[in-house]
Design a protein around this motif. Structure first.
Motif, PDB file in Angstrom:
ATOM      1  N   TYR A 161      -9.121  57.480  70.959  1.00 56.60           N
ATOM      2  CA  TYR A 161     -10.518  57.074  70.784  1.00 56.60           C
ATOM      3  C   TYR A 161     -10.667  55.638  70.277  1.00 56.60           C
ATOM      4  O   TYR A 161     -11.782  55.157  70.130  1.00 56.60           O
ATOM      5  CB  TYR A 161     -11.218  58.007  69.791  1.00 56.60           C
ATOM      6  N   LYS A 162      -9.569  54.958  69.998  1.00 53.39           N
ATOM      7  CA  LYS A 162      -9.647  53.653  69.331  1.00 53.39           C
ATOM      8  C   LYS A 162      -9.668  52.463  70.298  1.00 53.39           C
ATOM      9  O   LYS A 162      -9.727  51.316  69.867  1.00 53.39           O
ATOM     10  CB  LYS A 162      -8.491  53.507  68.338  1.00 53.39           C
ATOM     11  N   ASP A 163      -9.612  52.726  71.580  1.00 55.58           N
ATOM     12  CA  ASP A 163      -9.727  51.665  72.587  1.00 55.58           C
ATOM     13  C   ASP A 163      -8.733  50.535  72.336  1.00 55.58           C
ATOM     14  O   ASP A 163      -9.087  49.359  72.277  1.00 55.58           O
ATOM     15  CB  ASP A 163     -11.158  51.114  72.602  1.00 55.58           C
ATOM     16  N   LEU A 164      -7.461  50.905  72.184  1.00 54.86           N
ATOM     17  CA  LEU A 164      -6.403  49.927  71.907  1.00 54.86           C
ATOM     18  C   LEU A 164      -5.799  49.405  73.211  1.00 54.86           C
ATOM     19  O   LEU A 164      -5.776  50.098  74.225  1.00 54.86           O
ATOM     20  CB  LEU A 164      -5.300  50.569  71.063  1.00 54.86           C
ATOM     21  N   SER A 165      -5.294  48.181  73.151  1.00 55.89           N
ATOM     22  CA  SER A 165      -4.527  47.665  74.280  1.00 55.89           C
ATOM     23  C   SER A 165      -3.181  48.393  74.319  1.00 55.89           C
ATOM     24  O   SER A 165      -2.807  49.094  73.376  1.00 55.89           O
ATOM     25  CB  SER A 165      -4.297  46.160  74.120  1.00 55.89           C
ATOM     26  N   LYS A 166      -2.449  48.206  75.403  1.00 56.81           N
ATOM     27  CA  LYS A 166      -1.152  48.875  75.518  1.00 56.81           C
ATOM     28  C   LYS A 166      -0.219  48.489  74.381  1.00 56.81           C
ATOM     29  O   LYS A 166       0.444  49.347  73.778  1.00 56.81           O
ATOM     30  CB  LYS A 166      -0.500  48.543  76.870  1.00 56.81           C
ATOM     31  N   GLU A 167      -0.153  47.204  74.076  1.00 56.94           N
ATOM     32  CA  GLU A 167       0.745  46.743  73.021  1.00 56.94           C
ATOM     33  C   GLU A 167       0.294  47.245  71.657  1.00 56.94           C
ATOM     34  O   GLU A 167       1.116  47.630  70.815  1.00 56.94           O
ATOM     35  CB  GLU A 167       0.829  45.212  73.022  1.00 56.94           C
ATOM     36  N   GLU A 168      -1.021  47.244  71.430  1.00 61.75           N
ATOM     37  CA  GLU A 168      -1.543  47.760  70.158  1.00 61.75           C
ATOM     38  C   GLU A 168      -1.247  49.250  70.023  1.00 61.75           C
ATOM     39  O   GLU A 168      -0.888  49.720  68.940  1.00 61.75           O
ATOM     40  CB  GLU A 168      -3.055  47.523  70.077  1.00 61.75           C
ATOM     41  N   LEU A 169      -1.387  49.993  71.129  1.00 59.94           N
ATOM     42  CA  LEU A 169      -1.110  51.428  71.100  1.00 59.94           C
ATOM     43  C   LEU A 169       0.361  51.695  70.792  1.00 59.94           C
ATOM     44  O   LEU A 169       0.692  52.556  69.961  1.00 59.94           O
ATOM     45  CB  LEU A 169      -1.499  52.055  72.436  1.00 59.94           C
ATOM     46  N   LYS A 170       1.255  50.959  71.450  1.00 58.46           N
ATOM     47  CA  LYS A 170       2.686  51.122  71.185  1.00 58.46           C
ATOM     48  C   LYS A 170       2.999  50.868  69.717  1.00 58.46           C
ATOM     49  O   LYS A 170       3.748  51.620  69.082  1.00 58.46           O
ATOM     50  CB  LYS A 170       3.500  50.163  72.061  1.00 58.46           C
ATOM     51  N   LYS A 171       2.435  49.786  69.183  1.00 56.76           N
ATOM     52  CA  LYS A 171       2.698  49.425  67.796  1.00 56.76           C
ATOM     53  C   LYS A 171       2.192  50.495  66.836  1.00 56.76           C
ATOM     54  O   LYS A 171       2.871  50.836  65.857  1.00 56.76           O
ATOM     55  CB  LYS A 171       2.036  48.075  67.478  1.00 56.76           C
ATOM     56  N   GLU A 172       1.001  51.041  67.129  1.00 55.09           N
ATOM     57  CA  GLU A 172       0.442  52.089  66.267  1.00 55.09           C
ATOM     58  C   GLU A 172       1.288  53.359  66.333  1.00 55.09           C
ATOM     59  O   GLU A 172       1.505  54.021  65.317  1.00 55.09           O
ATOM     60  CB  GLU A 172      -0.998  52.388  66.677  1.00 55.09           C
ATOM     61  N   ILE A 173       1.750  53.715  67.530  1.00 53.54           N
ATOM     62  CA  ILE A 173       2.601  54.901  67.661  1.00 53.54           C
ATOM     63  C   ILE A 173       3.871  54.735  66.843  1.00 53.54           C
ATOM     64  O   ILE A 173       4.301  55.647  66.114  1.00 53.54           O
ATOM     65  CB  ILE A 173       2.945  55.155  69.139  1.00 53.54           C
ATOM     66  N   VAL A 193       3.263  52.929  78.688  1.00 58.70           N
ATOM     67  CA  VAL A 193       1.889  53.435  78.652  1.00 58.70           C
ATOM     68  C   VAL A 193       1.235  53.250  80.014  1.00 58.70           C
ATOM     69  O   VAL A 193       1.378  52.208  80.660  1.00 58.70           O
ATOM     70  CB  VAL A 193       1.056  52.706  77.571  1.00 58.70           C
ATOM     71  N   PHE A 194       0.503  54.277  80.450  1.00 57.58           N
ATOM     72  CA  PHE A 194      -0.239  54.229  81.714  1.00 57.58           C
ATOM     73  C   PHE A 194      -1.625  54.810  81.473  1.00 57.58           C
ATOM     74  O   PHE A 194      -1.761  55.914  80.942  1.00 57.58           O
ATOM     75  CB  PHE A 194       0.504  55.029  82.790  1.00 57.58           C
ATOM     76  N   SER A 195      -2.659  54.051  81.846  1.00 54.69           N
ATOM     77  CA  SER A 195      -4.040  54.464  81.578  1.00 54.69           C
ATOM     78  C   SER A 195      -4.716  54.985  82.836  1.00 54.69           C
ATOM     79  O   SER A 195      -4.387  54.566  83.953  1.00 54.69           O
ATOM     80  CB  SER A 195      -4.830  53.279  81.019  1.00 54.69           C
ATOM     81  N   SER A 196      -5.670  55.894  82.642  1.00 56.46           N
ATOM     82  CA  SER A 196      -6.411  56.428  83.796  1.00 56.46           C
ATOM     83  C   SER A 196      -7.182  55.336  84.523  1.00 56.46           C
ATOM     84  O   SER A 196      -7.457  55.466  85.723  1.00 56.46           O
ATOM     85  CB  SER A 196      -7.368  57.531  83.337  1.00 56.46           C
ATOM     86  N   SER A 197      -7.523  54.247  83.824  1.00 55.67           N
ATOM     87  CA  SER A 197      -8.228  53.145  84.470  1.00 55.67           C
ATOM     88  C   SER A 197      -7.343  52.426  85.485  1.00 55.67           C
ATOM     89  O   SER A 197      -7.850  51.705  86.352  1.00 55.67           O
ATOM     90  CB  SER A 197      -8.735  52.147  83.426  1.00 55.67           C
ATOM     91  N   GLU A 198      -6.025  52.619  85.397  1.00 53.79           N
ATOM     92  CA  GLU A 198      -5.084  52.000  86.341  1.00 53.79           C
ATOM     93  C   GLU A 198      -4.756  52.910  87.519  1.00 53.79           C
ATOM     94  O   GLU A 198      -4.113  52.470  88.472  1.00 53.79           O
ATOM     95  CB  GLU A 198      -3.770  51.661  85.631  1.00 53.79           C
ATOM     96  N   ALA A 199      -5.180  54.170  87.440  1.00 55.56           N
ATOM     97  CA  ALA A 199      -4.752  55.163  88.427  1.00 55.56           C
ATOM     98  C   ALA A 199      -5.448  54.973  89.764  1.00 55.56           C
ATOM     99  O   ALA A 199      -6.678  55.039  89.852  1.00 55.56           O
ATOM    100  CB  ALA A 199      -5.019  56.571  87.889  1.00 55.56           C
ATOM    101  N   ASN A 200      -4.676  54.747  90.803  1.00 63.00           N
ATOM    102  CA  ASN A 200      -5.238  54.611  92.151  1.00 63.00           C
ATOM    103  C   ASN A 200      -5.877  55.911  92.620  1.00 63.00           C
ATOM    104  O   ASN A 200      -6.868  55.903  93.356  1.00 63.00           O
ATOM    105  CB  ASN A 200      -4.143  54.184  93.133  1.00 63.00           C
ATOM    106  N   SER A 201      -5.300  57.024  92.184  1.00 64.03           N
ATOM    107  CA  SER A 201      -5.816  58.330  92.615  1.00 64.03           C
ATOM    108  C   SER A 201      -7.198  58.616  92.044  1.00 64.03           C
ATOM    109  O   SER A 201      -7.895  59.511  92.535  1.00 64.03           O
ATOM    110  CB  SER A 201      -4.848  59.440  92.195  1.00 64.03           C
ATOM    111  N   LEU A 202      -7.606  57.877  91.006  1.00 71.54           N
ATOM    112  CA  LEU A 202      -8.921  58.092  90.398  1.00 71.54           C
ATOM    113  C   LEU A 202      -9.907  56.995  90.764  1.00 71.54           C
ATOM    114  O   LEU A 202     -11.003  56.927  90.182  1.00 71.54           O
ATOM    115  CB  LEU A 202      -8.791  58.171  88.868  1.00 71.54           C
ATOM    116  N   GLU A 203      -9.523  56.135  91.686  1.00 77.23           N
ATOM    117  CA  GLU A 203     -10.432  55.077  92.112  1.00 77.23           C
ATOM    118  C   GLU A 203     -11.662  55.703  92.771  1.00 77.23           C
ATOM    119  O   GLU A 203     -11.565  56.525  93.677  1.00 77.23           O
ATOM    120  CB  GLU A 203      -9.731  54.140  93.099  1.00 77.23           C
ATOM    121  N   GLY A 204     -12.821  55.347  92.266  1.00 78.69           N
ATOM    122  CA  GLY A 204     -14.064  55.925  92.771  1.00 78.69           C
ATOM    123  C   GLY A 204     -14.394  57.271  92.171  1.00 78.69           C
ATOM    124  O   GLY A 204     -15.416  57.880  92.518  1.00 78.69           O
ATOM    125  N   ASP A 205     -13.564  57.764  91.251  1.00 77.24           N
ATOM    126  CA  ASP A 205     -13.821  59.059  90.612  1.00 77.24           C
ATOM    127  C   ASP A 205     -15.064  58.962  89.734  1.00 77.24           C
ATOM    128  O   ASP A 205     -15.186  58.062  88.906  1.00 77.24           O
ATOM    129  CB  ASP A 205     -12.615  59.477  89.764  1.00 77.24           C
TER     130      ASP A 205
END
Length: 617
Positions: free
Chosen positions: A20-32, A50-62
């Protein structure tokens, strides 16, 4: 394969909260990595991708509103290969609309389908094999998404959830052919009457669903707060719980809402459910406006054209046939809607008394609620009466004075009823009721569950870990998370400061000293020029020596130069003061660290946590 790299409830809860914290990939890694060190007292022995749903080709237009993050922990040396998929809970309006369609109406599984697609693409992205463990982490709506995807598509090896929206057997019936056939056979439902499932005994249907999916339930693990509003409604028709459940009490001042919700008659829940189904069907055709028109008969396009008397008159004149059609639609649909709403408001006294008995509200607040809800019901009845008048007037000759005046009078009455309803809502918009809603809502938070899981000398403040040290008769609580953040960030700031001081020293050496050398060279070049070309100095001589005759000349110039060394002792002093301030900062932080370490016994491994935090930074 070794045990799961994230194997404690506390670590999972803190990991879910990061979504829920809207972290960047690097920030998320560091927090983990930081949280892992705090929870386990050692560095994470795996690489993180890290892989985000916003990058997923299968969800494009979802358009389902699904959001999630996949985290891959991998280490060949330590035999670690695990993917954790954190599906995000209810956030925006899309999620709440999905709640209506999926969990209340049981009509939609688009976010569960999106979960399945995202899991598959994440595995491909991480180049995961069949041996890779895929673990679902979820909160709120995300539990419904993860578990539905698990039941329908075997998406996960294990699912861990907190305060989740439970599975819905109507949702599964409407979207899984195998389960539908099993239900139809068990309860003798013919193909032509699939809607009859909503008339079945919900307890029998729940028992059948739990038994049908029981094998899948072995991989579902939940923590649920007794004060969670979602837990309160999970006993009503449609919902069923799978897996092992650990109940926690996050607010000992209140008993929770479940017993109150269990007292609501099933037919009331059914009425609300029918409204949700109608909303689903209509909104799928044309969005929210279509749903309003389908349920109420109100054409929002026409209504939005009216913002005063004259605009109302103009709309009546230009769109009379459409207005008449709308009047007929409202007159047809409003009675059923009011019947459903009355079935809810009729039970208001009993429901609100249960809130009084549970200590959520006072008797006076209960009376206010009942009064204002009654007023709202009364004004809705008034709107129905005005609509009936409009229905009668529409049969008068078009554009007649009686027709126009009657329509506008009825419209004005409707406007007054709406204003009265707004006044009732204003009376209920008090500080006390807002605080009550906040109290009820807080039972759904991850932080409350985490804070309830204190054991030994470890507790939580929000998502921060707190350790309690005992010195004599005193107990000293230390927010370890905050201490680590301050230590790490403090050291980082001091390192940055050291870097800047070195840059300043370099600037002094390169810029100021170099500038001095360049200026000295300019002077020397001028001296050399004067000595080589003495005649050019005649104009200079005339400025200082007066003579009448113009046949004077300068035949020789000899400059006696002396350059004093550049003195920048003042700058050296300033640099020294800056260096000392950094040393003082490090001393302060080291003393702070030592003071915390001294509070705890050696087995607490506080020193190792400090070391690991710095090594990972």
């Amino acid at each position: 394969m070794s045990e799961e790299v994230i194997d404690t409830q506390e670590m999972r809860l803190r990991l879910i909260d990061l979504e829920y914290k809207d972290l960047s990939k690097e920030e998320l890694k560091k927090e983990i990595e930081r949280i892992y060190v705090e929870e386990y007292g050692k560095e994470l022995s795996a690489e993180i991708d890290v892989f985000s749903s916003s990058e997923a080709n299968s969800l494009e237009g979802d358009a389902s509103g699904y959001d999630g993050t996949a985290i891959h922990f991998q280490s060949k040396e330590n035999n670690i290969d695990e993917v954790y998929v954190i599906s995000q809970g209810t956030q925006g309006s899309k999620d709440w609309k999905y709640n209506m369609k999926a969990m209340l109406a049981g009509q939609d599984i688009s976010q569960a389908n999106a979960t399945w697609k995202f899991v598959n693409e994440a595995k491909r992205t991480f180049e995961s094999g069949d041996s890779t463990s895929v673990i679902g982490l979820s909160h709120s709506l995300a539990h419904n998404n993860n578990t539905t995807a698990h039941l329908l598509y075997n998406s996960f090896d294990d699912i861990y959830s907190v305060n989740g929206a439970q599975l819905n057997y109507y949702q599964l019936y409407n979207n899984n052919e195998k389960f539908k056939k099993a239900v139809d056979k068990k309860f003798s439902i013919s193909i032509s009457e699939s809607h009859a499932i909503y008339d079945l005994d919900p307890d029998k249907l729940k028992a059948f669903a739990k038994d049908y999916f029981k094998d899948k339930g072995e991989n579902i693990h939940q923590i649920i707060s007794e004060d969670d509003p979602l837990y309160a409604v999970s006993g009503v028709r449609g919902f069923f719980t799978l897996g092992d459940v650990k109940m926690v009490d996050t607010n000992t001042d209140y008993p929770g809402l479940r017993s109150i919700m269990d007292d609501i008659p099933d037919d009331v829940v059914k009425d609300f459910q029918e409204l949700a189904i109608q909303y689903t069907t209509a909104s799928n055709r044309g969005g929210t406006d279509a749903a309003i028109q389908d349920i109420l008969g109100v054409d929002m396009r026409l209504v939005n054209q009216i913002d005063g008397f004259w605009s109302g008159a103009e709309t009546y004149i230009t769109d009379q046939s459409e207005i008449n059609k709308m009047i007929g639609d409202v007159n047809d649909k409003l009675p059923r809607l009011l019947s459903q709403i009355r079935s809810v408001t009729t039970n208001a006294d009993v429901i609100f008394q249960r809130f009084v008995d549970a200590g959520y509200i006072s008797a006076n607040q209960k009376e206010l609620l009942v009064t204002e809800f009654t007023n709202i019901q009364s004004n809705l009845d008034g709107i129905q009466e005005s609509i009936s008048i409009l229905e009668d007037i529409k049969f008068l000759p078009n554009l007649s004075g009686a027709g126009l005046g009657g329509n506008l009078t009825a419209a004005l009455d409707i406007k007054n009823h709406v204003e009265n309803i707004q006044k009732s809502f204003d009376k209920l918009d008090t500080k006390e009721f807002r605080a009550l809603l906040q109290t009820i809502g807080s039972g759904h938070d991850i932080t409350g569950v985490l804070e309830s899981m204190s054991k030994g000398n470890k507790s939580y403040l929000g998502t921060d870990m707190v350790l309690t040290a005992t010195k004599g008769k005193e107990k000293i609580q230390v927010n370890i998370s905050a201490a680590m953040r301050m230590y790490e960030e403090g050291k980082s700031i001091l390192d940055d400061k050291t870097t800047e001081i070195k840059r300043l020293q370099t600037a002094i050496d390169q810029e100021i000293i170099q500038c001095y050398k360049e200026e000295r060279k300019k002077v020397m070049n001028k001296i050399d020029d004067m000595e080589a070309n003495p005649s050019t100095c005649l104009t200079i001589l005339r400025k200082h020596v007066f003579f009448f005759r113009l046949d004077k000349s300068v035949t020789n110039v000899n400059v006696h130069e002396e350059f004093y060394p550049f003195n920048h002792n003042n700058m050296d002093d300033k640099i020294s003061l800056l260096d000392k301030s950094v040393e003082k900062g490090h001393t302060y932080l080291d003393n702070y660290r030592s003071a915390i370490e001294d509070l705890f016994d050696e087995e607490e491994n506080i020193a190792a946590i400090f070391d690991a935090v710095m090594e990972g930074s």
